[in-house]
Design a protein around this motif. Structure first.
Motif, PDB file in Angstrom:
ATOM      1  N   ALA A  82     -35.645  56.744  25.514  1.00  0.00           N
ATOM      2  CA  ALA A  82     -34.376  57.853  25.198  1.00  0.00           C
ATOM      3  C   ALA A  82     -33.658  57.089  24.935  1.00  0.00           C
ATOM      4  CB  ALA A  82     -35.081  58.816  25.941  1.00  0.00           C
ATOM      5  N   ASN A  83     -32.543  57.641  24.470  1.00  0.00           N
ATOM      6  CA  ASN A  83     -31.641  58.169  24.605  1.00  0.00           C
ATOM      7  C   ASN A  83     -30.558  58.799  25.094  1.00  0.00           C
ATOM      8  OD1 ASN A  83     -31.174  59.583  22.593  1.00  0.00           O
ATOM      9  ND2 ASN A  83     -30.844  58.564  20.550  1.00  0.00           N
ATOM     10  N   ILE A  84     -29.301  58.321  25.119  1.00  0.00           N
ATOM     11  CA  ILE A  84     -28.493  59.700  26.260  1.00  0.00           C
ATOM     12  C   ILE A  84     -28.417  61.018  25.161  1.00  0.00           C
ATOM     13  CG2 ILE A  84     -25.878  60.114  26.608  1.00  0.00           C
ATOM     14  CD1 ILE A  84     -27.300  57.933  28.174  1.00  0.00           C
ATOM     15  N   ASN A  85     -28.356  61.215  24.428  1.00  0.00           N
ATOM     16  CA  ASN A  85     -28.775  62.392  23.529  1.00  0.00           C
ATOM     17  C   ASN A  85     -29.932  62.932  23.988  1.00  0.00           C
ATOM     18  OD1 ASN A  85     -26.513  62.242  22.253  1.00  0.00           O
ATOM     19  ND2 ASN A  85     -27.337  61.744  20.751  1.00  0.00           N
ATOM     20  N   THR A  86     -31.073  61.866  24.495  1.00  0.00           N
ATOM     21  CA  THR A  86     -32.695  62.679  24.725  1.00  0.00           C
ATOM     22  C   THR A  86     -31.968  63.126  25.655  1.00  0.00           C
ATOM     23  OG1 THR A  86     -33.311  61.381  22.337  1.00  0.00           O
ATOM     24  CG2 THR A  86     -34.684  62.039  24.415  1.00  0.00           C
ATOM     25  N   LEU A  87     -32.193  62.788  26.251  1.00  0.00           N
ATOM     26  CA  LEU A  87     -31.739  62.679  27.851  1.00  0.00           C
ATOM     27  C   LEU A  87     -31.436  64.012  27.865  1.00  0.00           C
ATOM     28  CD1 LEU A  87     -31.744  59.275  29.260  1.00  0.00           C
ATOM     29  CD2 LEU A  87     -33.781  60.468  29.735  1.00  0.00           C
ATOM     30  N   VAL A  88     -30.246  64.020  27.818  1.00  0.00           N
ATOM     31  CA  VAL A  88     -28.746  65.559  27.590  1.00  0.00           C
ATOM     32  C   VAL A  88     -29.560  66.548  27.295  1.00  0.00           C
ATOM     33  CG1 VAL A  88     -26.686  66.598  26.969  1.00  0.00           C
ATOM     34  CG2 VAL A  88     -26.615  64.118  27.511  1.00  0.00           C
ATOM     35  N   LYS A  89     -30.221  66.628  26.036  1.00  0.00           N
ATOM     36  CA  LYS A  89     -31.088  67.606  25.611  1.00  0.00           C
ATOM     37  C   LYS A  89     -31.770  67.966  26.720  1.00  0.00           C
ATOM     38  CE  LYS A  89     -30.256  66.632  20.885  1.00  0.00           C
ATOM     39  NZ  LYS A  89     -30.314  66.502  19.454  1.00  0.00           N
ATOM     40  N   GLY A  90     -32.703  66.986  27.207  1.00  0.00           N
ATOM     41  CA  GLY A  90     -33.943  67.542  28.550  1.00  0.00           C
ATOM     42  C   GLY A  90     -34.024  68.054  29.569  1.00  0.00           C
ATOM     43  N   SER A  91     -32.611  67.528  29.855  1.00  0.00           N
ATOM     44  CA  SER A  91     -32.362  67.687  31.313  1.00  0.00           C
ATOM     45  C   SER A  91     -31.349  68.615  31.347  1.00  0.00           C
ATOM     46  CB  SER A  91     -32.296  66.223  31.989  1.00  0.00           C
ATOM     47  OG  SER A  91     -31.046  65.954  31.356  1.00  0.00           O
ATOM     48  N   ASN A  92     -30.834  68.865  30.033  1.00  0.00           N
ATOM     49  CA  ASN A  92     -29.315  69.920  30.837  1.00  0.00           C
ATOM     50  C   ASN A  92     -28.459  69.902  31.396  1.00  0.00           C
ATOM     51  OD1 ASN A  92     -30.612  71.850  28.140  1.00  0.00           O
ATOM     52  ND2 ASN A  92     -32.206  72.530  30.047  1.00  0.00           N
ATOM     53  N   LEU A  93     -28.154  69.006  31.005  1.00  0.00           N
ATOM     54  CA  LEU A  93     -26.741  67.663  32.144  1.00  0.00           C
ATOM     55  C   LEU A  93     -25.993  66.970  30.790  1.00  0.00           C
ATOM     56  CD1 LEU A  93     -29.337  65.672  34.491  1.00  0.00           C
ATOM     57  CD2 LEU A  93     -27.993  68.285  35.029  1.00  0.00           C
ATOM     58  N   THR A  94     -24.809  66.733  31.219  1.00  0.00           N
ATOM     59  CA  THR A  94     -23.487  66.280  30.598  1.00  0.00           C
ATOM     60  C   THR A  94     -24.361  65.022  30.438  1.00  0.00           C
ATOM     61  OG1 THR A  94     -22.572  65.738  32.182  1.00  0.00           O
ATOM     62  CG2 THR A  94     -22.166  68.180  31.770  1.00  0.00           C
ATOM     63  N   PRO A  95     -23.620  64.770  29.047  1.00  0.00           N
ATOM     64  CA  PRO A  95     -23.601  63.110  28.848  1.00  0.00           C
ATOM     65  C   PRO A  95     -22.771  62.668  29.795  1.00  0.00           C
ATOM     66  CG  PRO A  95     -22.794  64.579  26.812  1.00  0.00           C
ATOM     67  CD  PRO A  95     -22.382  65.374  28.240  1.00  0.00           C
ATOM     68  N   ALA A  96     -21.696  62.792  30.673  1.00  0.00           N
ATOM     69  CA  ALA A  96     -21.720  61.617  31.658  1.00  0.00           C
ATOM     70  C   ALA A  96     -22.533  61.330  32.729  1.00  0.00           C
ATOM     71  CB  ALA A  96     -19.928  62.701  32.284  1.00  0.00           C
ATOM     72  N   THR A  97     -23.168  62.917  32.957  1.00  0.00           N
ATOM     73  CA  THR A  97     -23.420  62.779  34.363  1.00  0.00           C
ATOM     74  C   THR A  97     -25.132  61.827  33.545  1.00  0.00           C
ATOM     75  OG1 THR A  97     -22.843  64.579  34.818  1.00  0.00           O
ATOM     76  CG2 THR A  97     -25.579  64.313  35.980  1.00  0.00           C
ATOM     77  N   VAL A  98     -25.550  61.932  32.929  1.00  0.00           N
ATOM     78  CA  VAL A  98     -26.669  61.249  32.650  1.00  0.00           C
ATOM     79  C   VAL A  98     -26.311  59.829  32.649  1.00  0.00           C
ATOM     80  CG1 VAL A  98     -28.499  60.507  30.147  1.00  0.00           C
ATOM     81  CG2 VAL A  98     -27.584  63.207  30.907  1.00  0.00           C
ATOM     82  N   GLY A  99     -24.984  59.649  31.823  1.00  0.00           N
ATOM     83  CA  GLY A  99     -24.595  58.005  31.350  1.00  0.00           C
ATOM     84  C   GLY A  99     -24.892  57.702  32.945  1.00  0.00           C
ATOM     85  N   LYS A 100     -24.101  57.862  34.300  1.00  0.00           N
ATOM     86  CA  LYS A 100     -24.382  57.403  35.550  1.00  0.00           C
ATOM     87  C   LYS A 100     -25.529  57.375  35.979  1.00  0.00           C
ATOM     88  CE  LYS A 100     -19.404  60.332  36.574  1.00  0.00           C
ATOM     89  NZ  LYS A 100     -19.235  60.943  37.478  1.00  0.00           N
ATOM     90  N   VAL A 101     -26.336  58.281  36.262  1.00  0.00           N
ATOM     91  CA  VAL A 101     -28.215  58.526  36.196  1.00  0.00           C
ATOM     92  C   VAL A 101     -28.042  57.628  35.938  1.00  0.00           C
ATOM     93  CG1 VAL A 101     -30.376  59.492  36.188  1.00  0.00           C
ATOM     94  CG2 VAL A 101     -27.869  61.189  36.746  1.00  0.00           C
ATOM     95  N   MET A 102     -28.162  56.900  34.747  1.00  0.00           N
ATOM     96  CA  MET A 102     -28.737  56.375  33.353  1.00  0.00           C
ATOM     97  C   MET A 102     -28.245  54.393  34.726  1.00  0.00           C
ATOM     98  SD  MET A 102     -31.692  57.515  32.469  1.00  0.00           S
ATOM     99  CE  MET A 102     -32.336  56.404  31.310  1.00  0.00           C
ATOM    100  N   ASP A 103     -27.037  54.440  34.964  1.00  0.00           N
ATOM    101  CA  ASP A 103     -26.459  53.507  35.134  1.00  0.00           C
ATOM    102  C   ASP A 103     -26.959  52.799  36.289  1.00  0.00           C
ATOM    103  OD1 ASP A 103     -24.970  52.527  32.645  1.00  0.00           O
ATOM    104  OD2 ASP A 103     -22.795  53.839  33.415  1.00  0.00           O
ATOM    105  N   ARG A 104     -28.166  53.845  37.214  1.00  0.00           N
ATOM    106  CA  ARG A 104     -27.987  53.816  38.131  1.00  0.00           C
ATOM    107  C   ARG A 104     -29.842  53.279  37.621  1.00  0.00           C
ATOM    108  NH1 ARG A 104     -28.618  51.767  42.807  1.00  0.00           N
ATOM    109  NH2 ARG A 104     -28.444  52.359  44.265  1.00  0.00           N
TER     110      ARG A 104
END
Length: 387
Positions: free
Chosen positions: A330-352
């Motif tokens: 998945a890319n960030i857009n896919t994860l944002v759509k699926g989780s209803n989180l913000t792109p910034a939050t998803v980016g932090k999660v994936m970095d971690r």
């Protein structure tokens, strides 16, 4: 049991060459199948394995998530038998509009297989019988794009073909001439739909697969459609509630035995040897599917617990993990759509999650933008039995 030739040879012309084509006799076999002794025991083992597989599909927290990935694994393996080079990761990249690392025709063919299988199960659930109308619709879905688009989707072939060898009179096998296809399919359709007598669904799936491959009704896609027919018959017959039995991995591992058994049926009428091979494939594949489902379920529990110490990020990380179980690449857009989180939050999660101390995901692109991530442990479990 050897019954002799299970059909008749007729004069035909294929590729401009005179040859003998094989027209199979209608099912069921005559004399009737001998299902005693060793074969009876192995059929029982296969049915027990199918029962466990059907049970596990009802015990999973979300059977559809498992089905999503398992169907895609089958599509990849079934298409690889036909010569494509796509991997499971290639398919998932393609589905999220990424760039697969293989020829586009390959991954399109695999994607079409997913669509055809999903359509077939939908039609069965709607109450449609397995008839020419359904088979034609599935063949159209199978050949919508890729190399098959010019191979008469949904139409029985109008020419004679041959399998193996560079010319028809030296071929391994020549299927029925085009003029015989309507009658051959009508006979098979009656058998699949229990006319005039009922046949156990597992035996029916085994026999119908051989007959379909022997008839070889289409210009292309016969192997994939013939393998797809197996789970459809088992779902239609009530043996499985979910279409979770796919034999392509087993057939690919034992390819030469598979082809030898098919040809042996035609030449000698030894259906019992084919059935032994088939029910072993069912038992082996069903057991592996159960193991895979249990491993994925355990993976989810383990990784959710692993995310608990992440403090304020833990809840968001678990939401992202749930999306990765639906789409392991998945890319960030896919994860944002699926989780209803913000792109910034998803980016932090994936970095971690990418950091070495957790390492739940792997970044595939090496880019700062438009990054694509793989949930590697999940994909590794699906790939375990493919070699």
């Amino acid at each position: 049991m050897e019954r002799g030739l299970t059909g008749q040879y007729v004069s035909s012309v294929a590729g401009g060459v005179n040859c003998k084509a094989f027209v199979p006799a209608p099912l069921p076999p005559t004399p009737e199948l001998q299902l005693s002794g060793k074969l009876h025991s192995r059929i029982s083992q296969a049915m027990l394995a199918l029962g466990r597989l059907d049970a596990i599909s009802t015990l999973l927290p979300d059977a559809q998530l498992f089905l999503y990935s398992y169907v895609r694994k089958e599509a990849v393996m079934s298409s690889q038998i036909e010569g494509t080079q796509s991997s499971l990761s290639d398919l998932m990249l393609y589905e999220m509009e990424g760039m697969p690392g293989v020829p586009m025709d390959d991954v399109q063919e695999v994607s079409c297989y997913v669509n055809a299988l999903s359509l077939g199960v939908q039609r069965i659930r709607e109450g449609h019988p397995i008839t020419f109308r359904l088979i034609s619709e599935l063949h159209q879905a199978l050949m919508t794009s890729g190399r098959g688009i010019n191979k008469a989707p949904g139409e029985f072939r109008k020419n004679s073909v041959w399998i193996g060898g560079h010319r028809a009179d030296e071929a391994t096998f020549v299927p029925p001439p085009a003029i015989e296809l309507a009658n051959c399919w009508a006979d098979l359709e009656r058998f699949i739909n229990d006319v005039p007598q009922e046949t156990d669904p597992l035996i029916k799936a085994a026999l119908a697969h051989v007959q379909f491959e022997t008839i070889h009704p289409f210009l292309d896609g016969n192997g994939r459609l013939g393998r797809l027919l197996i789970p459809l018959i088992l779902v239609s017959g009530g043996v499985l509630s979910q279409p979770l039995l796919y034999l392509s991995v087993f057939f690919k591992k034992h390819r030469q035995t598979y082809y030898d058994r098919l040809q042996q049926v035609r030449i000698s009428g030894d259906w019992e040897s084919w059935l032994l091979f088939f029910v072993d494939a069912v038992a082996n594949t069903a057991s592996q599917a159960v193991d895979t489902a249990q491993a994925l379920n355990q993976l989810r529990q383990t990784h959710r617990q692993q995310l608990e110490p992440l403090g304020r990020l833990a809840t968001s990380a678990q939401q992202v993990l749930d999306v990765l179980f639906e789409q392991p690449i998945a890319n960030i857009n896919t994860l944002v759509k699926g989780s209803n989180l913000t792109p910034a939050t998803v980016g932090k999660v994936m970095d971690r999650l990418s950091q070495p101390d957790i390492a739940l995901v792997k970044e595939l692109t090496g880019q700062k933008r438009n990054r694509v991530f793989a949930y590697s442990a999940y994909i590794d479990i699906l790939n375990q039995d493919q070699t």
